[in-house]
Every structure is written in C-alpha cells, then in structure tokens.
Design a protein around this motif. Structure first.
Motif, PDB file in Angstrom:
ATOM      1  N   GLN A  70     -11.076  -6.199 -38.021  1.00 11.75           N
ATOM      2  CA  GLN A  70      -9.634  -5.959 -37.934  1.00 11.75           C
ATOM      3  C   GLN A  70      -9.081  -6.807 -36.796  1.00 11.75           C
ATOM      4  O   GLN A  70      -9.449  -6.646 -35.638  1.00 11.75           O
ATOM      5  N   LYS A  71      -8.197  -7.744 -37.156  1.00 13.28           N
ATOM      6  CA  LYS A  71      -7.667  -8.697 -36.183  1.00 13.28           C
ATOM      7  C   LYS A  71      -6.593  -8.026 -35.339  1.00 13.28           C
ATOM      8  O   LYS A  71      -5.801  -7.224 -35.843  1.00 13.28           O
ATOM      9  N   PRO A  72      -6.534  -8.365 -34.048  1.00 13.22           N
ATOM     10  CA  PRO A  72      -5.599  -7.654 -33.173  1.00 13.22           C
ATOM     11  C   PRO A  72      -4.108  -7.895 -33.470  1.00 13.22           C
ATOM     12  O   PRO A  72      -3.314  -6.976 -33.364  1.00 13.22           O
ATOM     13  N   ARG A  73      -3.746  -9.097 -33.890  1.00 14.03           N
ATOM     14  CA  ARG A  73      -2.314  -9.438 -33.929  1.00 14.03           C
ATOM     15  C   ARG A  73      -1.522  -8.572 -34.911  1.00 14.03           C
ATOM     16  O   ARG A  73      -0.572  -7.886 -34.538  1.00 14.03           O
ATOM     17  N   ARG A  74      -1.925  -8.603 -36.212  1.00 14.53           N
ATOM     18  CA  ARG A  74      -1.186  -7.841 -37.215  1.00 14.53           C
ATOM     19  C   ARG A  74      -1.885  -6.545 -37.595  1.00 14.53           C
ATOM     20  O   ARG A  74      -1.347  -5.749 -38.348  1.00 14.53           O
ATOM     21  N   GLY A  75      -3.164  -6.404 -37.155  1.00 13.50           N
ATOM     22  CA  GLY A  75      -3.956  -5.265 -37.620  1.00 13.50           C
ATOM     23  C   GLY A  75      -4.540  -5.491 -39.016  1.00 13.50           C
ATOM     24  O   GLY A  75      -5.052  -4.560 -39.631  1.00 13.50           O
ATOM     25  N   TYR A 115      -7.124  -6.796 -41.938  1.00 18.21           N
ATOM     26  CA  TYR A 115      -8.577  -6.865 -42.072  1.00 18.21           C
ATOM     27  C   TYR A 115      -8.985  -8.176 -42.742  1.00 18.21           C
ATOM     28  O   TYR A 115      -8.327  -8.630 -43.682  1.00 18.21           O
ATOM     29  N   VAL A 116     -10.087  -8.742 -42.260  1.00 23.41           N
ATOM     30  CA  VAL A 116     -10.627  -9.978 -42.838  1.00 23.41           C
ATOM     31  C   VAL A 116     -12.149  -9.870 -42.898  1.00 23.41           C
ATOM     32  O   VAL A 116     -12.751  -9.034 -42.221  1.00 23.41           O
ATOM     33  N   ALA A 117     -12.759 -10.737 -43.694  1.00 23.70           N
ATOM     34  CA  ALA A 117     -14.210 -10.916 -43.628  1.00 23.70           C
ATOM     35  C   ALA A 117     -14.494 -11.891 -42.490  1.00 23.70           C
ATOM     36  O   ALA A 117     -13.759 -12.862 -42.311  1.00 23.70           O
ATOM     37  N   PRO A 118     -15.539 -11.663 -41.704  1.00 19.76           N
ATOM     38  CA  PRO A 118     -15.862 -12.584 -40.609  1.00 19.76           C
ATOM     39  C   PRO A 118     -16.000 -14.022 -41.118  1.00 19.76           C
ATOM     40  O   PRO A 118     -16.567 -14.253 -42.186  1.00 19.76           O
ATOM     41  N   GLY A 119     -15.497 -14.986 -40.352  1.00 19.92           N
ATOM     42  CA  GLY A 119     -15.571 -16.383 -40.775  1.00 19.92           C
ATOM     43  C   GLY A 119     -14.794 -17.277 -39.843  1.00 19.92           C
ATOM     44  O   GLY A 119     -14.275 -16.821 -38.824  1.00 19.92           O
ATOM     45  N   GLY A 120     -14.730 -18.556 -40.198  1.00 24.17           N
ATOM     46  CA  GLY A 120     -13.995 -19.497 -39.364  1.00 24.17           C
ATOM     47  C   GLY A 120     -14.145 -20.912 -39.884  1.00 24.17           C
ATOM     48  O   GLY A 120     -14.593 -21.123 -41.016  1.00 24.17           O
ATOM     49  N   LYS A 121     -13.798 -21.853 -39.022  1.00 24.97           N
ATOM     50  CA  LYS A 121     -13.712 -23.264 -39.437  1.00 24.97           C
ATOM     51  C   LYS A 121     -15.078 -23.929 -39.538  1.00 24.97           C
ATOM     52  O   LYS A 121     -15.902 -23.820 -38.637  1.00 24.97           O
ATOM     53  N   MET A 122     -15.270 -24.668 -40.615  1.00 23.44           N
ATOM     54  CA  MET A 122     -16.448 -25.522 -40.752  1.00 23.44           C
ATOM     55  C   MET A 122     -16.400 -26.629 -39.709  1.00 23.44           C
ATOM     56  O   MET A 122     -15.325 -27.115 -39.353  1.00 23.44           O
ATOM     57  N   GLU A 123     -17.584 -27.041 -39.269  1.00 23.48           N
ATOM     58  CA  GLU A 123     -17.680 -28.188 -38.371  1.00 23.48           C
ATOM     59  C   GLU A 123     -18.062 -29.428 -39.175  1.00 23.48           C
ATOM     60  O   GLU A 123     -18.623 -29.325 -40.259  1.00 23.48           O
ATOM     61  N   SER A 124     -17.768 -30.579 -38.625  1.00 24.35           N
ATOM     62  CA  SER A 124     -18.088 -31.848 -39.282  1.00 24.35           C
ATOM     63  C   SER A 124     -19.578 -31.910 -39.619  1.00 24.35           C
ATOM     64  O   SER A 124     -20.424 -31.629 -38.763  1.00 24.35           O
ATOM     65  N   GLY A 125     -19.903 -32.238 -40.866  1.00 27.44           N
ATOM     66  CA  GLY A 125     -21.296 -32.417 -41.279  1.00 27.44           C
ATOM     67  C   GLY A 125     -22.008 -31.145 -41.691  1.00 27.44           C
ATOM     68  O   GLY A 125     -23.126 -31.204 -42.194  1.00 27.44           O
ATOM     69  N   GLU A 126     -21.406 -29.984 -41.480  1.00 25.84           N
ATOM     70  CA  GLU A 126     -22.003 -28.727 -41.949  1.00 25.84           C
ATOM     71  C   GLU A 126     -21.826 -28.606 -43.459  1.00 25.84           C
ATOM     72  O   GLU A 126     -20.838 -29.092 -44.027  1.00 25.84           O
ATOM     73  N   SER A 127     -22.751 -27.874 -44.095  1.00 28.53           N
ATOM     74  CA  SER A 127     -22.484 -27.441 -45.462  1.00 28.53           C
ATOM     75  C   SER A 127     -21.667 -26.150 -45.383  1.00 28.53           C
ATOM     76  O   SER A 127     -21.619 -25.492 -44.333  1.00 28.53           O
ATOM     77  N   ILE A 128     -21.055 -25.773 -46.503  1.00 29.26           N
ATOM     78  CA  ILE A 128     -20.258 -24.534 -46.504  1.00 29.26           C
ATOM     79  C   ILE A 128     -21.159 -23.333 -46.235  1.00 29.26           C
ATOM     80  O   ILE A 128     -20.738 -22.369 -45.603  1.00 29.26           O
ATOM     81  N   TYR A 129     -22.410 -23.396 -46.718  1.00 33.81           N
ATOM     82  CA  TYR A 129     -23.371 -22.304 -46.525  1.00 33.81           C
ATOM     83  C   TYR A 129     -23.718 -22.162 -45.042  1.00 33.81           C
ATOM     84  O   TYR A 129     -23.702 -21.047 -44.479  1.00 33.81           O
ATOM     85  N   GLU A 165     -12.354 -11.324 -31.150  1.00 32.85           N
ATOM     86  CA  GLU A 165     -11.800 -11.559 -32.490  1.00 32.85           C
ATOM     87  C   GLU A 165     -11.213 -10.297 -33.107  1.00 32.85           C
ATOM     88  O   GLU A 165     -10.462 -10.381 -34.079  1.00 32.85           O
ATOM     89  N   GLY A 166     -11.604  -9.120 -32.595  1.00 34.21           N
ATOM     90  CA  GLY A 166     -11.075  -7.874 -33.158  1.00 34.21           C
ATOM     91  C   GLY A 166     -12.124  -6.787 -33.208  1.00 34.21           C
ATOM     92  O   GLY A 166     -13.142  -6.849 -32.515  1.00 34.21           O
ATOM     93  N   THR A 167     -11.871  -5.787 -34.050  1.00 36.15           N
ATOM     94  CA  THR A 167     -12.753  -4.620 -34.176  1.00 36.15           C
ATOM     95  C   THR A 167     -13.562  -4.740 -35.464  1.00 36.15           C
ATOM     96  O   THR A 167     -13.005  -4.934 -36.534  1.00 36.15           O
ATOM     97  N   LEU A 168     -14.894  -4.612 -35.313  1.00 41.22           N
ATOM     98  CA  LEU A 168     -15.793  -4.809 -36.446  1.00 41.22           C
ATOM     99  C   LEU A 168     -16.335  -3.455 -36.907  1.00 41.22           C
ATOM    100  O   LEU A 168     -16.851  -2.686 -36.091  1.00 41.22           O
ATOM    101  N   ALA A 169     -16.221  -3.167 -38.214  1.00 37.39           N
ATOM    102  CA  ALA A 169     -16.726  -1.874 -38.705  1.00 37.39           C
ATOM    103  C   ALA A 169     -16.979  -1.928 -40.205  1.00 37.39           C
ATOM    104  O   ALA A 169     -16.425  -2.768 -40.920  1.00 37.39           O
TER     105      ALA A 169
END
Lengths: 154, 154
Positions: free
Chosen positions: A19-24, A26-40, A98-102
């Motif tokens: 649960q992200k603090p700004r709006r409250g 909910y999201v699945a944990p994740g973020g930006k890919m880095e150069s050269g990474e696969s999506i996995y 990043e927020g509250t994880l549950a």
C-alpha cells in the motif's frame, strides 16, 4: 521508453500487496527495469528489494502498453510486465519507504483502492490461466480512460 | 526505446520464415510496434502485413532485451516479443519487398543462416513449452557477444 516489471506473490489464497503512502492505493511490488536486464530478472530483483523475499515459480502473466493522455494526445507511454510467483521464501518487510506490505485475500483485489487497470491486470494474474495483453489509457491523475484486452493460452 | 514484435507460424512440422535480401538471413515475420498498440496487436498486424495471412491461436513465447555493444558500451537497446501461431489462414505472399517467404521444416532452424540469438529464440518458440526471457548482446554487425536466458512454465 520506461519498462516496469511487477510481481504478484500468491500463497494460500492470499496475495502480497504494497500500500503506497501517497494515495493509499495498493500495488504489486515492482519497479523500473535496468539497462540490459531481462524482464524476468527485473521482476525478481525489484520484488526482493521491496519485500526482502525471494519469489518461487516466477512466471509472466501480462504485458501491457500504458498510455497517459492529455487533451487526447499521448504524453507518456511505457511497458508493464506482470509476473506471478506461487510462493515466497524469507522474512518479509512489513513497513518500508515504499509503503506497507501485507497479505490480502485474493477476492480483495476486486475492492481495494488501486488504479483500475491494475485491478484488471492483477485479477487476471491471480485467477486465470494464460497470458493477458492490452493497452490501458489513463489521465495524468490515473483515471482510467480506456482499456483494450487480449489473452491467449498455450 | 524500440519495441519489436514477431510471430513464428508453425504448421505440419514446418515454420514460416522470411529470408531477408541483404544478408540472406532468415527471420520470423514482424516489425515495430506502434504507439498505443499492445504487443499482441502489433505481432498480428505485422504478420498480416508481411505475409497476407491471418495467424490463428497466437500466443507469446518469448520476451527479450536486445542490446548492441560497441567498445563495451551499450549503443542501442530494444525489446523483442516473439509469438507463435499454430495455423495460418489466407493465401500467403511468396516474394515481397521484405524478402522471400516460405515454409521450412522446424529442424532447419538449427542450420539456416540467421542471427544466433534468433536461433535460440525461434527454436524455443517452435519446440518448447512455457515462456523464455533473456538478454542478447550483439555487435553492430549482429555477431552475438553474449546471451543469458531464463524460462518458466505456468
């Protein structure tokens, strides 16, 4: 163009949400890919960073084209890759920058506050077989304007 | 960042490949995604444009991070989405501006001239279950420098 990978862990009928603090919202944990990474690799790395857990049986469930529209013009566009994992090892964070994880019952995905496209995406990932594709169009405030979905099974 | 979608049609133990005029290398029909398209829509549209055929039972088999290196620096990076279809409807082109289109036995994928990462990618798509992920690093002349692969099954 930005590439975002996220990962929904599912275990005993529950899903792990941040649960992200700004709006409250909910999201699945994740973020930006880095150069050269696969999506996995990106999905697993981001999940570990945000939860302290190691996902098991990680598998791709959705690939989405995300579009932000303003006055009918596209002002931003990125790719979202959504994975699931059917178990998690390790002691999970509870509260982070990043927020509250549950863990939450899968059915809660229907009602918890979140971006409406994320709801479509996470409900598919948690409960259906195959892969989902599509385009989500949002306003800058993340009000869903339009969604167009396809899916396929092996 | 460029996004490329291609589609390998498979039927009766054969795959539909396009031989490109410049190097004589074989590829699966495909091309650049357009703004706002999903990867699925792009793969189907590009396949139709390049072959005149309609793919049936289209399904994602691979998502790859493609990197061009020069003097150990990344000079280009894009995403490749590889689909399969298990049948094709319609009368196919034989010769187009893009090259020569023909069916080849699946085993020929091991030996036909093509980018080495494409070989890894198309052999997986044609013959294995699940989804493959990875990063392919090439020189500007498409000599494969490095490949790193992951795969998963539902």
């Amino acid at each position: 163009m930005q590439r975002i990978a996220n990962l929904l862990a599912i275990k005993d009928g529950q899903v792990l949400l941040l649960q992200k603090p700004r709006r409250g919202w909910y999201v699945a944990p994740g973020g930006k890919m880095e150069s050269g990474e696969s999506i996995y690799e990106a999905a697993v790395r981001e999940f570990k960073e945000e939860t302290n857990g190691t996902p098991l049986h990680t598998h791709l469930k959705g690939v989405y084209t995300m579009v932000i529209k303003e006055n009918e013009e596209t002002v931003d566009e990125w790719m979202l890759y959504t994975f699931v994992a059917t178990d998690v090892e390790g002691e999970l964070f509870k509260e982070t920058r990043e927020g509250t994880l549950a863990w939450h019952p899968i059915e809660k995905l229907k009602h918890l506050p979140m971006a409406e496209g994320d709801r479509t995406n996470l409900l598919f990932a948690a409960a259906q077989s195959g892969i989902q594709y599509g385009t989500f169009e949002y306003t800058k405030d993340f009000e869903l304007l339009h969604e167009k979905i396809q899916m396929s099974n092996e």
